[in-house]
Design a protein around this motif. Structure first.
Motif, short mmCIF file in Angstrom:
data_model
loop_
_atom_site.label_atom_id
_atom_site.label_comp_id
_atom_site.label_asym_id
_atom_site.label_seq_id
_atom_site.Cartn_x
_atom_site.Cartn_y
_atom_site.Cartn_z
N LEU A 1 0.81 -1.22 0.00
CA LEU A 1 0.00 0.00 0.00
C LEU A 1 0.84 1.28 0.00
O LEU A 1 0.31 2.36 0.27
N ARG A 2 2.11 1.17 -0.31
CA ARG A 2 2.96 2.38 -0.36
C ARG A 2 2.44 3.43 -1.33
O ARG A 2 2.49 4.64 -1.02
N PRO A 3 1.93 3.06 -2.50
CA PRO A 3 1.44 4.09 -3.44
C PRO A 3 0.32 4.95 -2.86
O PRO A 3 0.14 6.10 -3.31
N VAL A 4 -0.42 4.43 -1.90
CA VAL A 4 -1.52 5.20 -1.31
C VAL A 4 -1.01 6.46 -0.62
O VAL A 4 -1.73 7.47 -0.51
N GLU A 5 0.23 6.45 -0.16
CA GLU A 5 0.79 7.60 0.56
C GLU A 5 0.89 8.85 -0.31
O GLU A 5 0.98 9.96 0.21
N PHE A 6 0.86 8.67 -1.66
CA PHE A 6 0.99 9.82 -2.54
C PHE A 6 -0.32 10.59 -2.71
O PHE A 6 -0.34 11.68 -3.26
N PHE A 7 -1.43 10.02 -2.25
CA PHE A 7 -2.71 10.71 -2.31
C PHE A 7 -2.79 11.73 -1.18
O PHE A 7 -2.09 11.62 -0.16
N PRO A 8 -3.67 12.75 -1.30
CA PRO A 8 -3.89 13.68 -0.18
C PRO A 8 -4.37 12.92 1.05
O PRO A 8 -5.26 12.06 0.94
N LYS A 9 -3.79 13.22 2.18
CA LYS A 9 -4.09 12.49 3.42
C LYS A 9 -3.86 10.99 3.25
O LYS A 9 -4.50 10.15 3.89
N GLY A 10 -2.93 10.66 2.34
CA GLY A 10 -2.71 9.25 2.02
C GLY A 10 -2.25 8.40 3.18
O GLY A 10 -2.59 7.22 3.28
#
Length: 690
Positions: free
Chosen positions: A287-296
């Motif tokens: 789930l590392r890519p989720v961190e690039f979203f706002p409030k990821g």
């Protein structure tokens, strides 16, 4: 250790002491209210006082500790069945044969030889009112052990099923021989105080729908197992898959379980902290890519916690899974928020929450081993890792696995020796080989279950996964076969286990900070452990005579220090009797001599006469103090008592129960103590060693 909140840890430890004190001390509800109310009042008073002071207030610290201690007491008091007005123990004392209880199945246990075993939660009682011929309803709570006798067909009740059963409940049997496993105490720590032994004809299965989470979780777990059975998994491989991923260990054979224990890999078979920790690492990477979203980061945290609890749901929401997921949910939140906090803080916070929910967890072996293993890994592994710095990544990877295995083994060793009396010498080899692949096995296993549920699991993937499980089983079998490296029958008492943990804690403090205070604590811990070992060795040096309980057999034991001499009936094979093995291990009786039964024994000035089916008791020039009745002799006990000057009568498990009842009544009429091993357990006479 960086970012270590010492105050939080101290408060948790005080809370833990309060729980232990609450279990071993008797308090009335009124006393608890007075204690907690007084402590709370002084805490509020000192808190207000502390806010007005410039410097730290000593009294506020004391009252804070007292408050957490009192919270521990209250937590135990609220969870104890005797303090719950609707608990069935207050109802089951006055029931008749027509009264019934409505229960809901919450867990299926591993079947016994003669019965299917379930744990059920009581909800209502229906009491017959004979005058009006009506049933009165009463609300009930409490967990019950249900033993349903087997016949040609299995009942196979499911979690969530509602039943009507007879209201007459029995106490769970206590061990009848010294140093046996105490099943009653084990079930008590699970919140089960009574049992019922019934046949299928005494059960009425209700059609009520039950929508609580555990029933739905069990339904999905059973559906997952059924989906996997449509593929060509071997029975033993299928049992390991169920245990490894779905938390169902009922189908694992005793031989396989013993092999995993001997190889030091039994922790793999129980869904616990190891599995949940690996899943957390996998999810954190995926789930590392989720961190690039706002409030990821917050979104990632929510998804990870949700998926961890989804795994717990699929694994049946068993207590061990719930404990592990709770612990690692706290850790996952700390990881994603990137707060400057120590893993130990998270560990103790989850400990506090779980014990607030159920203080009986503190006595459960899995709970103890899980927290001790994680604590040891967090505190010891970094220091072990610093001892060696490999040049290559692959070497460093395996060194980290080895250091984690050693640290975890140090953490659980005293308890493992106390509970299981064995040490797997090749545990490091097993972990070096298996741990690198556990993440792969768990990840692919979860994928396979998902594909099986949607009927999309290809045969080649199922065959490949089955081959992986079979290879793991074969490796464990090979390691377990190296019997020279499996140390068994190790005598280890509760006192020595506690002193060993004192030494481990002192050692951890010393390696983290080398100073005079920690060195002194460590040396004192070494001295305490040595004194404990000397004290234990002194206690083992005694003589005792034991009339063991054995159904349809007679076993007498005479121990003098470490020499145990056994006298048994012909149908007994001492080397195959587990209760004798337990006694030998607990008393360090390594030398066992087996002899045929005799009629006369003399022990420490007491004369024992054994009367068997031949009913011969008149022996010239012999006046016994103790009479042992075996193999149901046909005799007039009243006349025998008149002729012999007896101080004690014993009947062992080889006698008919109808005979025992008559002898008991006769002994009571003659005012002679009567001891039946089937009711009171083994008869023991101790004295100084000869």
């Amino acid at each position: 250790m960086r970012f270590l909140n010492v105050t939080l840890i101290k408060l948790c430890l005080v809370f833990l002491l309060g729980i232990l004190f609450g279990f071993y001390a008797e308090f009335s509800s009124g006393s608890i209210i007075v204690i907690f109310g007084s402590v709370l009042f002084f805490f509020i008073f000192t808190f207000i006082r502390a806010t007005k002071n410039v410097f730290q207030d000593f009294f506020f610290g004391i009252t804070a500790y007292l408050l957490f201690f009192a919270i521990g007491l209250v937590t135990v008091h609220l969870h104890e069945p005797k303090n719950q007005p609707n608990h069935y123990i207050h109802y089951s004392e006055n029931v008749n044969s027509e009264d019934i209880i409505k229960v809901t199945i919450t867990e299926r246990l591993k079947d016994g030889f003669y019965a299917e075993k379930y744990i059920a939660e009581a909800s209502e009682a229906y009491k017959n009112t004979s005058e009006e011929e009506t049933l009165t309803r009463k609300k009930l709570t409490g967990r019950i052990l249900i033993n349903i006798s087997k016949d040609l067909t299995e009942l196979n009740l499911k979690v969530g099923d509602k039943l009507l059963i007879p209201a007459a409940l029995e106490e769970i049997n206590q061990p009848l021989n010294p140093h046996q496993f105490n099943y009653r105490e084990y079930m008590k720590n699970l919140g089960v105080l009574r049992q019922t032994n019934i046949s299928k004809q005494q059960i009425e299965l209700l059609k009520d729908e039950n929508w609580h989470f555990k029933a739905i979780a069990e339904k999905w777990r059973n559906k997952s197992i059924s989906s996997l059975r449509t593929h060509s998994f071997q029975p033993e491989d299928m049992a390991i898959i169920q245990a490894l991923i779905l938390g169902n260990r009922r189908e694992i054979s005793a031989e396989t379980y013993e092999n995993y224990a001997a190889a030091g890999a039994v922790h793999i078979l129980a869904v616990s902290g190891l599995h949940v920790g690996i899943i957390l690492l996998i999810l954190n990477w995926l789930l590392r890519p989720v961190e690039f979203f706002p409030k990821g980061r917050y979104l990632k945290m929510a998804i990870i916690v949700l998926l961890l609890w989804a795994f717990a749901f699929i694994a049946g929401l068993s207590p061990s899974v719930i404990r592990a997921v709770t612990m690692f949910s706290f850790l996952a939140i700390g990881m994603q928020l990137k707060r400057k906090t120590s893993t130990i803080n998270t560990l103790f916070m989850s400990l506090l929450v779980l014990l607030l929910i159920n203080p009986y967890y503190i006595f459960q072996v899995g709970f103890q081993l899980s927290y001790l293993a994680v604590f040891a890994i967090v505190t010891i592994q970094p220091k072990l890792d610093n001892l060696y710095s490999p040049k290559y990544k692959i070497t460093d990877y395996f060194w980290k696995i080895l250091s984690v295995s050693i640290a975890a083994q140090i953490g659980v060793l005293p308890l493992s020796l106390y509970y299981f009396h064995q040490f797997p010498g090749l545990f490091f080899l097993t972990n070096l080989v298996l741990l690198p692949f556990i993440g792969f096995i768990l990840g692919v296993g979860i994928l396979i279950i998902f594909l099986a549920l949607i009927n999309a699991l290809p045969d080649f993937l199922a065959d490949f996964y089955g081959s992986c499980i079979a290879a793991m089983n074969s490796f464990v079998d090979v390691v377990a076969a190296q019997e020279a490296f499996v140390l068994t029958d190790i005598t280890f008492s509760a006192l020595i286990a506690v002193l060993a943990y004192l030494l481990i804690v002192a050692g951890i403090m010393l390696i983290h900070k080398m100073n005079f205070k920690n060195l002194s604590f460590f040396l004192f811990a070494v001295i305490f452990l040595q004194c404990g070992l000397l004290f234990e060795n002194y206690n083992y040096r005694q003589a005792e005579a034991v009339v063991f309980h054995k159904s349809r057999g007679t076993v007498l034991g005479f121990r003098n220090n470490e020499i145990l001499t056994l006298y048994t009936s012909e149908n007994i094979q001492p080397d195959k009797e587990l209760f004798l093995k337990n006694y030998e291990v607990a008393t360090k009786a390594n030398t066992v001599t087996s002899n045929e039964m005799q009629s006369i024994y003399n022990f420490s000035g007491k004369k024992l006469l054994v009367v068997d089916s031949a009913a011969v008791y008149k022996i010239p020039d012999f006046e016994p103090n103790i009479l042992l009745l075996t193999n149901s002799p046909k005799l007039n006990l009243d006349r025998l008592i008149t002729e012999l000057n007896l101080h004690q009568i014993i009947a062992d498990g080889s006698n008919y129960s109808s005979y025992v009842e008559k002898w008991k009544q006769t002994a009571e009429n003659k005012k002679i103590p009567f001891h039946y091993t089937g009711e009171k357990g083994a008869f023991i006479v101790s004295s100084k060693p000869e």
